[in-house]
Motif scaffolding. Structure first.
Motif, PDB file in Angstrom:
ATOM      1  N   TYR A 281      19.159 -28.525 -12.095  1.00 30.54           N
ATOM      2  CA  TYR A 281      19.637 -28.951 -13.405  1.00 30.54           C
ATOM      3  C   TYR A 281      20.844 -29.886 -13.293  1.00 30.54           C
ATOM      4  O   TYR A 281      21.349 -30.371 -14.304  1.00 30.54           O
ATOM      5  CB  TYR A 281      20.024 -27.733 -14.252  1.00 30.54           C
ATOM      6  N   GLY A 282      21.312 -30.118 -12.094  1.00 36.08           N
ATOM      7  CA  GLY A 282      22.475 -30.983 -11.921  1.00 36.08           C
ATOM      8  C   GLY A 282      22.183 -32.415 -12.339  1.00 36.08           C
ATOM      9  O   GLY A 282      21.072 -32.923 -12.171  1.00 36.08           O
ATOM     10  N   GLN A 283      23.178 -33.078 -12.878  1.00 32.69           N
ATOM     11  CA  GLN A 283      23.061 -34.467 -13.327  1.00 32.69           C
ATOM     12  C   GLN A 283      23.684 -35.404 -12.292  1.00 32.69           C
ATOM     13  O   GLN A 283      24.370 -34.974 -11.360  1.00 32.69           O
ATOM     14  CB  GLN A 283      23.744 -34.656 -14.687  1.00 32.69           C
ATOM     15  N   LEU A 284      23.419 -36.677 -12.436  1.00 32.13           N
ATOM     16  CA  LEU A 284      23.950 -37.672 -11.526  1.00 32.13           C
ATOM     17  C   LEU A 284      25.477 -37.603 -11.499  1.00 32.13           C
ATOM     18  O   LEU A 284      26.138 -37.644 -12.538  1.00 32.13           O
ATOM     19  CB  LEU A 284      23.495 -39.071 -11.948  1.00 32.13           C
ATOM     20  N   GLY A 285      26.035 -37.473 -10.305  1.00 28.77           N
ATOM     21  CA  GLY A 285      27.483 -37.417 -10.160  1.00 28.77           C
ATOM     22  C   GLY A 285      28.062 -36.024 -10.319  1.00 28.77           C
ATOM     23  O   GLY A 285      29.286 -35.850 -10.241  1.00 28.77           O
ATOM     24  N   THR A 286      27.246 -35.016 -10.582  1.00 28.34           N
ATOM     25  CA  THR A 286      27.712 -33.636 -10.723  1.00 28.34           C
ATOM     26  C   THR A 286      27.094 -32.797  -9.610  1.00 28.34           C
ATOM     27  O   THR A 286      26.068 -33.165  -9.029  1.00 28.34           O
ATOM     28  CB  THR A 286      27.311 -33.051 -12.089  1.00 28.34           C
ATOM     29  N   PRO A 287      27.708 -31.633  -9.294  1.00 27.24           N
ATOM     30  CA  PRO A 287      27.162 -30.780  -8.235  1.00 27.24           C
ATOM     31  C   PRO A 287      25.754 -30.288  -8.592  1.00 27.24           C
ATOM     32  O   PRO A 287      25.378 -30.208  -9.763  1.00 27.24           O
ATOM     33  CB  PRO A 287      28.159 -29.617  -8.172  1.00 27.24           C
ATOM     34  N   ASN A 288      24.986 -29.964  -7.553  1.00 20.84           N
ATOM     35  CA  ASN A 288      23.652 -29.423  -7.771  1.00 20.84           C
ATOM     36  C   ASN A 288      23.714 -28.089  -8.505  1.00 20.84           C
ATOM     37  O   ASN A 288      24.622 -27.276  -8.281  1.00 20.84           O
ATOM     38  CB  ASN A 288      22.931 -29.226  -6.434  1.00 20.84           C
ATOM     39  N   ASP A 289      22.777 -27.888  -9.385  1.00 23.12           N
ATOM     40  CA  ASP A 289      22.648 -26.626 -10.127  1.00 23.12           C
ATOM     41  C   ASP A 289      21.185 -26.177 -10.017  1.00 23.12           C
ATOM     42  O   ASP A 289      20.395 -26.371 -10.943  1.00 23.12           O
ATOM     43  CB  ASP A 289      23.070 -26.838 -11.580  1.00 23.12           C
ATOM     44  N   VAL A 290      20.836 -25.601  -8.868  1.00 21.18           N
ATOM     45  CA  VAL A 290      19.448 -25.227  -8.582  1.00 21.18           C
ATOM     46  C   VAL A 290      19.191 -23.804  -9.062  1.00 21.18           C
ATOM     47  O   VAL A 290      19.894 -22.865  -8.670  1.00 21.18           O
ATOM     48  CB  VAL A 290      19.133 -25.339  -7.073  1.00 21.18           C
ATOM     49  N   ARG A 291      18.177 -23.641  -9.907  1.00 22.84           N
ATOM     50  CA  ARG A 291      17.815 -22.324 -10.447  1.00 22.84           C
ATOM     51  C   ARG A 291      16.348 -22.031 -10.130  1.00 22.84           C
ATOM     52  O   ARG A 291      15.512 -22.946 -10.124  1.00 22.84           O
ATOM     53  CB  ARG A 291      18.032 -22.281 -11.956  1.00 22.84           C
ATOM     54  N   THR A 292      16.064 -20.763  -9.882  1.00 17.06           N
ATOM     55  CA  THR A 292      14.696 -20.315  -9.625  1.00 17.06           C
ATOM     56  C   THR A 292      14.122 -19.763 -10.919  1.00 17.06           C
ATOM     57  O   THR A 292      14.598 -18.740 -11.428  1.00 17.06           O
ATOM     58  CB  THR A 292      14.671 -19.240  -8.523  1.00 17.06           C
ATOM     59  N   GLU A 293      13.111 -20.440 -11.467  1.00 20.50           N
ATOM     60  CA  GLU A 293      12.559 -20.078 -12.774  1.00 20.50           C
ATOM     61  C   GLU A 293      11.047 -20.264 -12.772  1.00 20.50           C
ATOM     62  O   GLU A 293      10.510 -21.058 -11.992  1.00 20.50           O
ATOM     63  CB  GLU A 293      13.164 -20.954 -13.873  1.00 20.50           C
ATOM     64  N   GLN A 294      10.393 -19.537 -13.688  1.00 20.12           N
ATOM     65  CA  GLN A 294       8.970 -19.788 -13.899  1.00 20.12           C
ATOM     66  C   GLN A 294       8.804 -21.164 -14.517  1.00 20.12           C
ATOM     67  O   GLN A 294       9.556 -21.553 -15.419  1.00 20.12           O
ATOM     68  CB  GLN A 294       8.363 -18.730 -14.817  1.00 20.12           C
ATOM     69  N   TYR A 295       7.815 -21.905 -14.037  1.00 24.40           N
ATOM     70  CA  TYR A 295       7.619 -23.256 -14.555  1.00 24.40           C
ATOM     71  C   TYR A 295       7.343 -23.233 -16.053  1.00 24.40           C
ATOM     72  O   TYR A 295       6.536 -22.448 -16.546  1.00 24.40           O
ATOM     73  CB  TYR A 295       6.469 -23.954 -13.829  1.00 24.40           C
ATOM     74  N   ASP A 296       8.022 -24.113 -16.762  1.00 26.31           N
ATOM     75  CA  ASP A 296       7.839 -24.282 -18.206  1.00 26.31           C
ATOM     76  C   ASP A 296       7.837 -25.781 -18.492  1.00 26.31           C
ATOM     77  O   ASP A 296       8.830 -26.462 -18.202  1.00 26.31           O
ATOM     78  CB  ASP A 296       8.970 -23.598 -18.975  1.00 26.31           C
ATOM     79  N   PRO A 297       6.759 -26.321 -19.055  1.00 28.88           N
ATOM     80  CA  PRO A 297       6.692 -27.775 -19.286  1.00 28.88           C
ATOM     81  C   PRO A 297       7.767 -28.279 -20.242  1.00 28.88           C
ATOM     82  O   PRO A 297       8.098 -29.473 -20.231  1.00 28.88           O
ATOM     83  CB  PRO A 297       5.288 -27.985 -19.858  1.00 28.88           C
ATOM     84  N   GLN A 298       8.341 -27.414 -21.086  1.00 28.29           N
ATOM     85  CA  GLN A 298       9.387 -27.829 -22.010  1.00 28.29           C
ATOM     86  C   GLN A 298      10.750 -27.961 -21.325  1.00 28.29           C
ATOM     87  O   GLN A 298      11.569 -28.796 -21.711  1.00 28.29           O
ATOM     88  CB  GLN A 298       9.488 -26.827 -23.170  1.00 28.29           C
ATOM     89  N   ASP A 299      10.979 -27.122 -20.305  1.00 28.44           N
ATOM     90  CA  ASP A 299      12.282 -27.114 -19.641  1.00 28.44           C
ATOM     91  C   ASP A 299      12.297 -27.938 -18.354  1.00 28.44           C
ATOM     92  O   ASP A 299      13.347 -28.455 -17.958  1.00 28.44           O
ATOM     93  CB  ASP A 299      12.702 -25.679 -19.312  1.00 28.44           C
ATOM     94  N   HIS A 300      11.161 -28.050 -17.697  1.00 27.81           N
ATOM     95  CA  HIS A 300      11.106 -28.711 -16.383  1.00 27.81           C
ATOM     96  C   HIS A 300      10.273 -29.992 -16.505  1.00 27.81           C
ATOM     97  O   HIS A 300       9.127 -30.039 -16.074  1.00 27.81           O
ATOM     98  CB  HIS A 300      10.512 -27.754 -15.351  1.00 27.81           C
ATOM     99  N   LYS A 301      10.867 -30.998 -17.100  1.00 26.03           N
ATOM    100  CA  LYS A 301      10.119 -32.211 -17.417  1.00 26.03           C
ATOM    101  C   LYS A 301      10.154 -33.256 -16.304  1.00 26.03           C
ATOM    102  O   LYS A 301       9.354 -34.182 -16.303  1.00 26.03           O
ATOM    103  CB  LYS A 301      10.678 -32.821 -18.712  1.00 26.03           C
ATOM    104  N   SER A 302      11.075 -33.124 -15.369  1.00 24.58           N
ATOM    105  CA  SER A 302      11.228 -34.127 -14.319  1.00 24.58           C
ATOM    106  C   SER A 302      10.746 -33.567 -12.982  1.00 24.58           C
ATOM    107  O   SER A 302      11.338 -32.623 -12.442  1.00 24.58           O
ATOM    108  CB  SER A 302      12.696 -34.557 -14.211  1.00 24.58           C
ATOM    109  N   LEU A 303       9.680 -34.150 -12.430  1.00 23.45           N
ATOM    110  CA  LEU A 303       9.173 -33.700 -11.139  1.00 23.45           C
ATOM    111  C   LEU A 303      10.174 -33.973 -10.020  1.00 23.45           C
ATOM    112  O   LEU A 303      10.199 -33.258  -9.016  1.00 23.45           O
ATOM    113  CB  LEU A 303       7.844 -34.405 -10.817  1.00 23.45           C
ATOM    114  N   GLU A 304      11.017 -35.005 -10.190  1.00 24.31           N
ATOM    115  CA  GLU A 304      11.987 -35.349  -9.152  1.00 24.31           C
ATOM    116  C   GLU A 304      13.032 -34.254  -8.957  1.00 24.31           C
ATOM    117  O   GLU A 304      13.659 -34.166  -7.899  1.00 24.31           O
ATOM    118  CB  GLU A 304      12.697 -36.660  -9.506  1.00 24.31           C
ATOM    119  N   LYS A 305      13.212 -33.398  -9.970  1.00 17.40           N
ATOM    120  CA  LYS A 305      14.208 -32.341  -9.878  1.00 17.40           C
ATOM    121  C   LYS A 305      13.650 -31.028  -9.321  1.00 17.40           C
ATOM    122  O   LYS A 305      14.394 -30.075  -9.093  1.00 17.40           O
ATOM    123  CB  LYS A 305      14.830 -32.088 -11.253  1.00 17.40           C
TER     124      LYS A 305
END
Length: 246
Positions: free
Chosen positions: A144-168
């Motif tokens: 969930y981290g944004q450009l220029g901010t620290p990584n914010d990696v979370r383990t979650e069940q895939y949800d097309p509404q929340d996980h829209k970017s494959l690059e993340k």
């Protein structure tokens, strides 16, 4: 002299015929068999699952059997992706695994019986039973981290509404992460096929089984939300099995 030769020939014939007769009688004494093996099917990838089966002789050409099969069913639209950051893989858009437990009862008819130590035995079989479909959450690691901010990696069940970017997506978390959160779905299945047994001795079992299976549930089982999901599945299967008779 002729009587002596006839007597010797009679003894020789008896020495050959009686063991063969005893062997034939021994073959008829087999009452049950236990076999196990792996399942390959058109809905499960390279190896779909495993099974165990116990069969009992009803008469010379008919057996009845009970079996339990555990397989994974995959969505036909599954496509593997890879994270550009970690190199780990994941299934694009996958929300749930589908694992199925299939207890069933069936009967098997001997079409061609093999010789004692050679040949192939061909049986026709059919079975029916309930299906327990377990929808297990598919977890991914998402940044969930944004450009220029620290990584914010979370383990979650895939949800097309929340996980829209494959690059993340950093990769999948593995099946054991959500294994205890499965949702049970009830269904039924019907299968039919042919088995080809090539065990060298009658007390040993080795062979393959090929056939088709139809399975239906009371509702659609969602594996990939953005694709068409199904309540009915058909497949072609191949079982490779080993076992013993007694």
């Amino acid at each position: 002299m002729i009587r002596y030769i006839a007597f010797v020939l009679t003894l020789a014939f008896a020495s050959i015929a009686l063991p063969a007769l005893a062997q034939s009688e021994e073959e008829e004494e087999f009452e049950n068999e236990l076999s196990y093996g792996v399942n390959l099917n058109s809905n499960g990838g390279l190896i779909g699952g495993a099974f165990i089966r116990s069969a009992y002789t009803m008469d010379h050409n008919m057996l009845q059997f009970g079996a339990v099969e555990i397989v994974e069913v995959k969505h036909p639209r599954e496509m593997r992706g890879y994270s550009s950051e970690t190199g780990d893989s994941f299934i694009i858009g996958k929300q749930n695994y589908l694992f199925v437990v299939r207890p069933h009862y069936g009967r098997e008819l001997v079409l061609f019986r093999k010789a004692a130590e050679s040949g192939v035995q061909v049986n026709a079989l059919g079975a029916i039973g309930p299906s327990l479909g377990f929808l297990v959450p598919y977890y991914i690691r998402y940044n969930y981290g944004q450009l220029g901010t620290p990584n914010d990696v979370r383990t979650e069940q895939y949800d097309p509404q929340d996980h829209k970017s494959l690059e993340k997506v950093q990769g999948s978390a593995g099946v054991f992460t959500g294994l205890g959160e499965g949702d049970i779905n009830l269904g039924a299945h019907l299968k039919g096929g042919l088995s080809f047994e090539y065990g060298r001795y009658n007390e040993s079992i080795a062979g393959i089984e090929v056939g088709v299976m139809v399975e239906a549930y009371t509702k659609k089982l969602v594996m990939i939300p953005d694709a068409k999901n199904y309540s009915r599945f058909t497949s072609v299967y191949l079982n490779i099995y080993y076992g013993r008779r007694k």
